[in-house]
Scaffold this motif. Structure first.
Motif, PDB file in Angstrom:
ATOM      1  N   UNK A  24      21.607  87.198  25.694  1.00 21.60           N
ATOM      2  CA  UNK A  24      22.618  86.411  26.478  1.00 21.60           C
ATOM      3  C   UNK A  24      23.603  85.949  24.994  1.00 21.60           C
ATOM      4  N   UNK A  25      24.943  86.148  25.463  1.00 15.84           N
ATOM      5  CA  UNK A  25      26.133  86.162  23.938  1.00 15.84           C
ATOM      6  C   UNK A  25      26.961  84.630  24.644  1.00 15.84           C
ATOM      7  N   UNK A  26      26.604  83.860  23.211  1.00 22.33           N
ATOM      8  CA  UNK A  26      27.311  82.891  23.758  1.00 22.33           C
ATOM      9  C   UNK A  26      28.108  82.638  22.543  1.00 22.33           C
ATOM     10  N   UNK A  27      29.678  82.664  22.497  1.00 24.76           N
ATOM     11  CA  UNK A  27      30.566  83.045  22.180  1.00 24.76           C
ATOM     12  C   UNK A  27      32.014  82.572  22.579  1.00 24.76           C
ATOM     13  N   UNK A  28      32.782  81.514  21.972  1.00 21.83           N
ATOM     14  CA  UNK A  28      33.941  81.317  22.492  1.00 21.83           C
ATOM     15  C   UNK A  28      35.441  82.092  21.934  1.00 21.83           C
ATOM     16  N   UNK A  84      23.000  92.370  29.931  1.00 22.60           N
ATOM     17  CA  UNK A  84      24.227  91.220  29.338  1.00 22.60           C
ATOM     18  C   UNK A  84      24.590  90.178  29.669  1.00 22.60           C
ATOM     19  N   UNK A  85      24.455  89.146  29.086  1.00 25.27           N
ATOM     20  CA  UNK A  85      24.296  88.002  29.715  1.00 25.27           C
ATOM     21  C   UNK A  85      25.507  87.215  28.800  1.00 25.27           C
ATOM     22  N   UNK A  86      26.193  86.348  29.574  1.00 25.44           N
ATOM     23  CA  UNK A  86      27.314  85.714  28.853  1.00 25.44           C
ATOM     24  C   UNK A  86      28.175  84.730  28.561  1.00 25.44           C
ATOM     25  N   UNK A  87      28.554  83.905  27.640  1.00 24.42           N
ATOM     26  CA  UNK A  87      28.634  82.678  27.773  1.00 24.42           C
ATOM     27  C   UNK A  87      30.359  82.012  27.137  1.00 24.42           C
ATOM     28  N   UNK A  88      30.964  80.799  27.197  1.00 24.28           N
ATOM     29  CA  UNK A  88      32.586  81.024  26.556  1.00 24.28           C
ATOM     30  C   UNK A  88      31.665  79.816  25.537  1.00 24.28           C
ATOM     31  N   UNK A  89      31.084  79.059  26.058  1.00 26.11           N
ATOM     32  CA  UNK A  89      30.844  78.285  25.141  1.00 26.11           C
ATOM     33  C   UNK A  89      29.270  77.623  25.199  1.00 26.11           C
ATOM     34  N   UNK A 102      15.811  86.965  27.204  1.00 27.03           N
ATOM     35  CA  UNK A 102      14.702  87.483  26.083  1.00 27.03           C
ATOM     36  C   UNK A 102      15.686  87.363  24.919  1.00 27.03           C
ATOM     37  N   UNK A 103      16.911  87.405  24.164  1.00 29.21           N
ATOM     38  CA  UNK A 103      17.280  87.147  22.965  1.00 29.21           C
ATOM     39  C   UNK A 103      18.563  86.395  23.184  1.00 29.21           C
ATOM     40  N   UNK A 104      19.067  85.299  21.914  1.00 29.84           N
ATOM     41  CA  UNK A 104      20.086  84.943  22.190  1.00 29.84           C
ATOM     42  C   UNK A 104      21.450  84.997  21.031  1.00 29.84           C
ATOM     43  N   UNK A 105      22.399  85.696  20.826  1.00 36.16           N
ATOM     44  CA  UNK A 105      23.096  85.337  19.834  1.00 36.16           C
ATOM     45  C   UNK A 105      23.688  83.608  20.421  1.00 36.16           C
ATOM     46  N   UNK A 106      23.861  83.606  19.833  1.00 29.87           N
ATOM     47  CA  UNK A 106      25.101  82.059  19.621  1.00 29.87           C
ATOM     48  C   UNK A 106      26.161  81.624  18.199  1.00 29.87           C
ATOM     49  N   UNK A 107      27.043  81.372  18.963  1.00 33.03           N
ATOM     50  CA  UNK A 107      28.042  81.751  17.796  1.00 33.03           C
ATOM     51  C   UNK A 107      27.423  79.872  16.940  1.00 33.03           C
ATOM     52  N   UNK A 137      30.306  77.674  15.733  1.00 28.63           N
ATOM     53  CA  UNK A 137      31.464  76.589  15.494  1.00 28.63           C
ATOM     54  C   UNK A 137      31.631  76.745  17.612  1.00 28.63           C
ATOM     55  N   UNK A 138      31.891  75.741  18.471  1.00 28.92           N
ATOM     56  CA  UNK A 138      31.754  75.784  19.424  1.00 28.92           C
ATOM     57  C   UNK A 138      32.712  75.013  20.436  1.00 28.92           C
ATOM     58  N   UNK A 139      33.273  74.972  21.201  1.00 22.69           N
ATOM     59  CA  UNK A 139      33.709  73.556  21.703  1.00 22.69           C
ATOM     60  C   UNK A 139      32.407  73.228  22.959  1.00 22.69           C
ATOM     61  N   UNK A 140      32.844  71.752  22.976  1.00 22.56           N
ATOM     62  CA  UNK A 140      31.645  71.498  24.308  1.00 22.56           C
ATOM     63  C   UNK A 140      30.214  70.550  23.415  1.00 22.56           C
ATOM     64  N   UNK A 141      29.814  71.800  23.041  1.00 19.18           N
ATOM     65  CA  UNK A 141      28.711  72.084  22.933  1.00 19.18           C
ATOM     66  C   UNK A 141      28.386  73.449  21.454  1.00 19.18           C
ATOM     67  N   UNK A 142      28.190  72.633  20.144  1.00 20.44           N
ATOM     68  CA  UNK A 142      28.278  73.635  19.210  1.00 20.44           C
ATOM     69  C   UNK A 142      27.198  74.357  18.624  1.00 20.44           C
ATOM     70  N   UNK A 143      26.653  75.352  18.292  1.00 24.63           N
ATOM     71  CA  UNK A 143      25.200  76.562  18.012  1.00 24.63           C
ATOM     72  C   UNK A 143      24.375  75.310  18.029  1.00 24.63           C
ATOM     73  N   UNK A 144      23.990  74.081  16.831  1.00 25.21           N
ATOM     74  CA  UNK A 144      23.250  73.243  16.733  1.00 25.21           C
ATOM     75  C   UNK A 144      22.538  72.544  17.485  1.00 25.21           C
ATOM     76  N   UNK A 145      23.916  72.007  18.932  1.00 27.94           N
ATOM     77  CA  UNK A 145      23.078  71.336  19.697  1.00 27.94           C
ATOM     78  C   UNK A 145      22.464  72.009  20.998  1.00 27.94           C
ATOM     79  N   UNK A 146      22.624  73.231  20.545  1.00 27.21           N
ATOM     80  CA  UNK A 146      22.711  74.918  22.154  1.00 27.21           C
ATOM     81  C   UNK A 146      21.226  74.779  21.188  1.00 27.21           C
ATOM     82  N   UNK A 147      20.390  75.499  19.708  1.00 29.86           N
ATOM     83  CA  UNK A 147      19.518  75.195  19.538  1.00 29.86           C
ATOM     84  C   UNK A 147      18.987  74.507  20.026  1.00 29.86           C
ATOM     85  N   UNK A 148      18.932  73.256  19.713  1.00 29.88           N
ATOM     86  CA  UNK A 148      17.834  71.611  20.236  1.00 29.88           C
ATOM     87  C   UNK A 148      17.673  71.629  21.904  1.00 29.88           C
ATOM     88  N   UNK A 149      18.643  71.999  22.143  1.00 32.20           N
ATOM     89  CA  UNK A 149      18.099  71.552  23.757  1.00 32.20           C
ATOM     90  C   UNK A 149      17.529  72.854  24.212  1.00 32.20           C
TER      91      UNK A 149
END
Length: 121
Positions: free
Chosen positions: A5-9, A28-33, A47-52, A54-66
């Motif tokens: 999964x690629x999470x990148x705005x 490859x899976x994708x998300x823009x936020x 199996x693995x996540x690449x995550x930006x 600084x993103x809108x709506x939910x930043x990477x640190x918030x994604x990690x916590x969730x």
């Protein structure tokens, strides 16, 4: 073949990462936020996540916590991508449970090393 999964705005960066993942022979899976990324992760269990970071709506640190709060996703390696190379931010990301941190601009050799380290043989 792994599911990544690629999470990148930023559309250009996301597109390049998705192309890289596919060229390496993975799904490859994708998300823009971050919010969408979290939903995609819950639905597809990557199996693995690449995550930006600084993103809108939910930043990477918030994604990690969730992700850390979800039993089915807690063990999925998350690699942060960020233009910030501040050591404090890197230390915080790792302390909170990130598996790694790649600074932008990155090259494909760096990403290949991440895949080799975190994906099953």
């Amino acid at each position: 073949m792994a599911r990544i999964l690629v999470i990148e705005d930023e559309a250009n960066i996301r597109s390049n990462l998705l192309r890289f993942v596919r060229l390496e022979g993975h799904e490859a899976l994708e998300a823009s936020d971050g919010d969408t990324g979290l939903q995609v992760a819950k639905e597809h269990l990557p199996d693995l996540i690449f995550c930006d970071v600084m993103m809108p709506r939910m930043n990477g640190m918030e994604v990690l916590a969730a992700l850390q709060a979800e039993p089915s996703l807690k063990q999925v390696p998350l690699i942060f991508l960020s233009a910030s190379a501040e050591s404090e931010r890197l230390e915080e990301a790792l302390r909170l449970g990130a598996s790694g941190y790649v600074t932008k601009p990155f090259n494909f050799a760096q990403l290949q090393a991440v895949l080799k380290q975190y994906l099953p043989k």
